[in-house]
Design a protein around this motif. Structure first.
Motif: not given
Length: 449
Positions: A445-449
């Protein structure tokens, strides 16, 4: 009911029919317009002697059957093709087969991935020459159009092209700056020559009918370009009924763009505006985690006209999935648009790295321009050949994505710089293995930090 009411209802029904036909016409013919524009943008303007096609740089004429090579991996300054790769050198030529067949000499490329992909004028990726399909030994190929019927020389492989105007796009893998000279030498050994006794010309002067900067907003130009393409390119058999339907709005072979009625012009203009907005919109996150597969063609789109139009507008020149898969993310795992002012992380588990028989890479693009992004590292992609990446102790790989350099020192060597605005990612899988082709691979997944 009054005659006035009857006439009003008939006019409304007629306008609705015209609007529906205009939408169908735009979706069907937008790839033809984009291919015409790419032919103008990527064909040679000068021949080997330096002569401009048509006599001047302002001419819409071009040289077909002549190679155009990129001599270094593409960067932000290259603006001809949207969503370009940064892994290969390109070798491109527009084939003009209307006057006869061509012979193509391909050199031996031992130990190096390459592909010469052929697209007909409807953007169908119908054939391949290269590592996966024909191997890396040098060979000679005969390329001919749909109407040619002649004798093929001994020892020559034949490829039948569905349209006389065909785009041949070559990609040769380059491994870093030290490898560029070797690839350039291979490019120079790609040769096109007429079949002896045929009328084929090398190079061949053609009129592209437009300039590269012409976008599909000028309704009359759009209709003129696509009507000409429909006249020159044999219609796929499955599209005959569709062509008859869209003719009511003035689009079809032999129809005059300057003879459009006010109603036809307005219907096409509205359909173009709506289609361009719709086809440029967000992609569905069909693979989970923000990822989608916008190009799922093998060798032909068939009657999937909307999909074909979206690919032509956003990813023209894309290969079929057996050769290359283009997995795209323009949203994060929470379905929010990707923005370089935020920070994101991709975490490939050790058993979850992409599986290919050639190579893979993740490339960064500006959302608005669909081009590569200028950055201080001059790094436009990260993949299995990127030098200096820091892998986790278990073999996994974490990639940091943002406009600003990561704060975590462990991620700085794995930073893929983004613009300070909207962006999207393209994960390219060259010769993907079964888990990708079957859509069972779990993308991180493209996870926002």
């Amino acid at each position: 009911m009054s005659t006035f009411d009857t006439d009003a209802q008939a006019t409304l029904a007629e306008n609705q029919d015209l609007a529906a036909a205009a939408r169908a016409a735009v979706l069907f013919t937008l790839p033809l317009y984009e291919m015409s524009r790419m032919r103008s943008a990527t064909s040679a303007r000068r021949d080997s002697a330096g002569h401009f096609a048509g006599g001047s740089p302002e001419s819409t004429c071009r040289w077909a059957n002549q190679w155009v090579h990129t001599r270094e991996p593409l960067g932000p300054r290259n603006r001809e093709v949207v969503t370009p790769n940064n892994d290969t050198l390109y070798s491109s030529t527009w084939l003009d087969l209307a006057h006869g067949p061509l012979l193509l000499d391909v050199p031996s490329m031992p130990g190096r991935y390459f592909v010469l992909g052929l697209l007909d004028f409807y953007t169908n990726p119908f054939a391949y020459i290269g590592t996966r399909t024909t191997g890396n030994d040098g060979e000679v190929f005969l390329l001919h159009g749909p109407d040619w019927d002649g004798t093929v020389p001994d020892g020559v492989q034949t490829i039948v092209c569905p349209t006389d105007s065909t785009w041949l796009i070559g990609r040769i893998l380059v491994d870093g700056a030290d490898d560029v000279a070797q690839v350039v030498a291979l490019q120079d050994r790609l040769k096109l020559r007429p079949l002896p006794g045929s009328g084929a010309r090398v190079p061949s002067l053609i009129d592209a009918g437009m300039q590269p900067g012409d976008r599909p907003g000028d309704t009359t130009l759009f209709v003129r370009v696509v009507n000409r393409a429909l006249a020159e390119c044999p219609l796929p058999a499955e599209a005959a009924d569709d062509l008859a339907y869209i003719a009511i709005c003035g689009i079809g072979p032999g129809l005059d763009a300057d003879a459009l009625s006010h109603q036809q012009h307005g219907a096409i203009e509205r359909a173009l505006t709506e289609a361009l907005d719709e086809l440029s919109g967000a992609l569905p996150s069909a693979l989970g985690g923000g990822w989608a597969l916008p190009v799922a063609v093998s060798d032909s789109f068939g009657t999937r006209y909307r999909e074909r139009a979206q690919v032509a507008l956003n990813y023209i020149g894309a290969l079929g999935i057996e050769e290359a898969m283009y997995v795209i993310a323009d949203r994060d795992a929470a379905d929010a648009p990707l923005d370089g002012r935020m920070q994101y992380l991709l975490h490939f588990l050790p058993e979850g790295l992409p599986q290919t028989d050639a190579f893979w890479s993740i490339t960064m693009y500006d959302k608005t321009t669909r081009m590569l992004v200028e950055n201080p590292l001059q790094r436009y992609s990260i993949g299995d050949r990127t030098q200096g990446l820091s892998y986790d102790s278990d073999g996994g790989l974490r990639i940091a994505i943002s406009a600003e350099e990561p704060v975590d020192p462990a991620l700085r060597s794995n930073w893929l710089p983004a613009p300070s605005a909207g962006f999207y990612l393209a994960l390219r899988l060259y010769v993907p293995r079964a888990p990708h082709l079957s859509l069972t691979f779990a993308y991180p997944p493209v996870e926002r930090q």
